[in-house]
Design a protein around this motif. Structure first.
Motif, short mmCIF file in Angstrom:
data_model
loop_
_atom_site.label_atom_id
_atom_site.label_comp_id
_atom_site.label_asym_id
_atom_site.label_seq_id
_atom_site.Cartn_x
_atom_site.Cartn_y
_atom_site.Cartn_z
N UNK A 162 0.70 -1.21 -0.04
CA UNK A 162 0.16 0.07 -0.01
C UNK A 162 1.03 1.29 -0.07
N UNK A 163 1.96 1.23 0.76
CA UNK A 163 2.81 2.46 0.89
C UNK A 163 3.61 2.57 -0.51
N UNK A 164 3.77 1.85 -1.22
CA UNK A 164 4.35 1.89 -2.73
C UNK A 164 3.24 2.10 -3.73
N UNK A 165 1.89 2.13 -3.17
CA UNK A 165 0.89 2.63 -4.28
C UNK A 165 0.27 1.56 -5.07
N UNK A 166 0.34 0.49 -4.43
CA UNK A 166 -0.14 -0.90 -5.23
C UNK A 166 -1.13 -1.51 -4.48
N UNK A 167 -2.34 -1.69 -5.09
CA UNK A 167 -3.35 -2.23 -4.34
C UNK A 167 -3.21 -3.79 -4.14
N UNK A 168 -3.73 -4.06 -3.02
CA UNK A 168 -3.48 -5.74 -2.85
C UNK A 168 -4.18 -6.57 -3.68
N UNK A 169 -3.65 -7.79 -3.95
CA UNK A 169 -4.35 -8.67 -4.98
C UNK A 169 -4.59 -10.08 -4.39
N UNK A 170 -5.38 -10.74 -4.91
CA UNK A 170 -5.52 -12.20 -4.36
C UNK A 170 -5.21 -12.97 -5.33
N UNK A 171 -5.36 -14.34 -5.44
CA UNK A 171 -5.16 -15.42 -6.55
C UNK A 171 -5.94 -15.18 -7.65
N UNK A 172 -7.16 -14.70 -7.41
CA UNK A 172 -8.21 -14.72 -8.54
C UNK A 172 -8.13 -13.60 -9.43
N UNK A 173 -7.31 -12.54 -9.04
CA UNK A 173 -7.09 -11.29 -9.83
C UNK A 173 -6.07 -11.12 -10.67
N UNK A 174 -6.35 -10.29 -11.77
CA UNK A 174 -4.77 -9.86 -12.38
C UNK A 174 -3.95 -8.88 -11.66
N UNK A 175 -2.56 -9.40 -11.97
CA UNK A 175 -1.44 -8.59 -11.30
C UNK A 175 -1.38 -7.27 -11.80
N UNK A 176 -0.69 -6.20 -11.42
CA UNK A 176 -0.72 -4.91 -11.88
C UNK A 176 -0.02 -5.23 -13.08
N UNK A 177 0.97 -6.06 -13.44
CA UNK A 177 1.76 -6.13 -14.42
C UNK A 177 0.71 -6.60 -15.82
N UNK A 178 -0.02 -7.77 -15.24
CA UNK A 178 -1.13 -8.07 -16.29
C UNK A 178 -2.01 -6.83 -16.95
N UNK A 179 -1.92 -5.88 -16.41
CA UNK A 179 -3.15 -4.86 -16.60
C UNK A 179 -2.34 -3.88 -17.23
N UNK A 180 -1.10 -3.57 -17.61
CA UNK A 180 -0.47 -2.58 -18.00
C UNK A 180 0.06 -3.13 -19.60
N UNK A 181 0.19 -2.15 -20.67
CA UNK A 181 0.09 -2.42 -21.96
C UNK A 181 1.07 -3.47 -22.24
N UNK A 182 0.49 -4.48 -22.95
CA UNK A 182 1.22 -5.78 -23.37
C UNK A 182 1.04 -6.78 -22.36
N UNK A 183 0.28 -6.51 -21.11
CA UNK A 183 0.20 -7.42 -20.36
C UNK A 183 -0.96 -8.54 -20.83
N UNK A 184 -1.11 -9.46 -19.86
CA UNK A 184 -2.10 -10.96 -20.41
C UNK A 184 -3.34 -10.25 -20.19
N UNK A 185 -3.89 -9.56 -19.30
CA UNK A 185 -5.15 -8.88 -18.83
C UNK A 185 -5.65 -7.67 -19.69
N UNK A 186 -5.01 -7.40 -20.76
CA UNK A 186 -5.31 -6.52 -21.80
C UNK A 186 -6.01 -7.39 -22.85
N UNK A 187 -5.77 -8.67 -22.99
CA UNK A 187 -6.33 -9.45 -24.09
C UNK A 187 -7.54 -10.14 -23.68
N UNK A 188 -8.59 -10.45 -24.84
CA UNK A 188 -9.70 -10.99 -24.27
C UNK A 188 -9.64 -12.38 -23.86
N UNK A 189 -8.43 -13.01 -24.47
CA UNK A 189 -8.13 -14.53 -23.95
C UNK A 189 -8.05 -14.84 -22.62
N UNK A 190 -7.52 -13.62 -21.85
CA UNK A 190 -7.20 -13.70 -20.32
C UNK A 190 -8.60 -14.01 -19.60
N UNK A 191 -9.75 -13.31 -20.06
CA UNK A 191 -10.96 -13.32 -19.45
C UNK A 191 -12.06 -14.42 -19.72
#
Length: 237
Positions: free
Chosen positions: A18-47
């Motif tokens: 939280x101090x680093x400005x990053x929201x906590x995640x659990x195993x069922x959610x996309x990681x911050x890296x997944x959501x950045x440009x080029x990340x897996x969660x940007x593509x439809x297949x991920x969902x």
């Protein structure tokens, strides 16, 4: 001793994130890296078949009710991508464009733009606004608020009464979110919805603190003269 260290790490890690400005995640959610440009969660297949990752509460109907109650015209999904020196609206520097203005620079979905040059994404104008898609090309402005809701199954990072949900924001389009590579979020054609059933999307260059891919309700406004002058000075369009 090892067990004690593990317990200490488990208690310290969430607050450190939280101090680093990053929201906590659990195993069922996309990681911050997944959501950045080029990340897996940007593509439809991920969902695809990812029911644990994709939250349908509130429903799209409930989100539209929240939008109307807030007094805005449109609903959008949001992501973040980071400031750039050379955005598609005339190779503009997104950070310099909005510095000291109170505005946030965003990329709007390809479906919200039209009449571009080159590959079609450069120096765009508003799309025509047909089939439920509001045009938001280069140097389009809007005002709006984040809703205390996002498309993911993990809890909200910010509390529902946090300032990020109470404050009205102003945004300006400085870039394009192309459909290719962002198929889950950014529709490619007017009237089309993204993976979450929403026809509008904004990719924030540098969103406010406590941001975590919240839905955004908004209305288009006229850009102020100061911002228009700066855009004219900086953009090659």
């Amino acid at each position: 001793m090892a067990k004690m260290i593990a317990v200490l790490l488990a208690s310290v890690l969430p607050s450190a994130l939280s101090r680093l400005g990053e929201a906590p995640r659990n195993a069922t959610g996309p990681s911050p890296e997944d959501l950045l440009p080029g990340g897996a969660a940007r593509r439809a297949e991920y969902w695809e078949n990812a029911t644990l990752r994709w939250n349908v509460d509130p429903s799209l109907s409930e989100l539209q009710t929240m939008r109307r109650r807030a007094g805005y015209d449109h609903l959008a999904t949001t992501t973040r991508y980071g400031d750039t020196c050379c955005a598609s609206c005339g190779s503009i520097d997104t950070a310099r464009l909005v510095e000291g203005t109170g505005f946030y620079a965003v990329a709007s979905a390809e479906s919200m733009q039209d009449y571009g040059i080159g590959d079609g994404h450069y120096c765009t104008s508003d799309a025509s606004g047909h089939r439920g898609t509001q045009g938001m090309g280069c140097l389009s402005c809007a005002k709006g608020k984040f809703l205390p809701a996002h498309p993911f199954s993990y809890p909200l990072w910010a509390q529902p009464n946090a300032g990020i949900f109470r404050r009205e924001l102003k945004i300006v389009v400085a870039d394009t979110c192309p459909h290719s590579g962002n198929e889950a979020w950014c529709p490619g054609h007017e009237g089309h919805a993204n993976k979450f059933g929403v026809k509008h999307h904004f990719d924030f260059a540098n969103p406010p603190a406590k941001y975590d891919n919240y839905y955004f309700v908004w209305s288009k406004i006229e850009c102020p003269r100061r911002l228009k002058r700066r855009y004219a000075e900086m953009s090659r369009c």
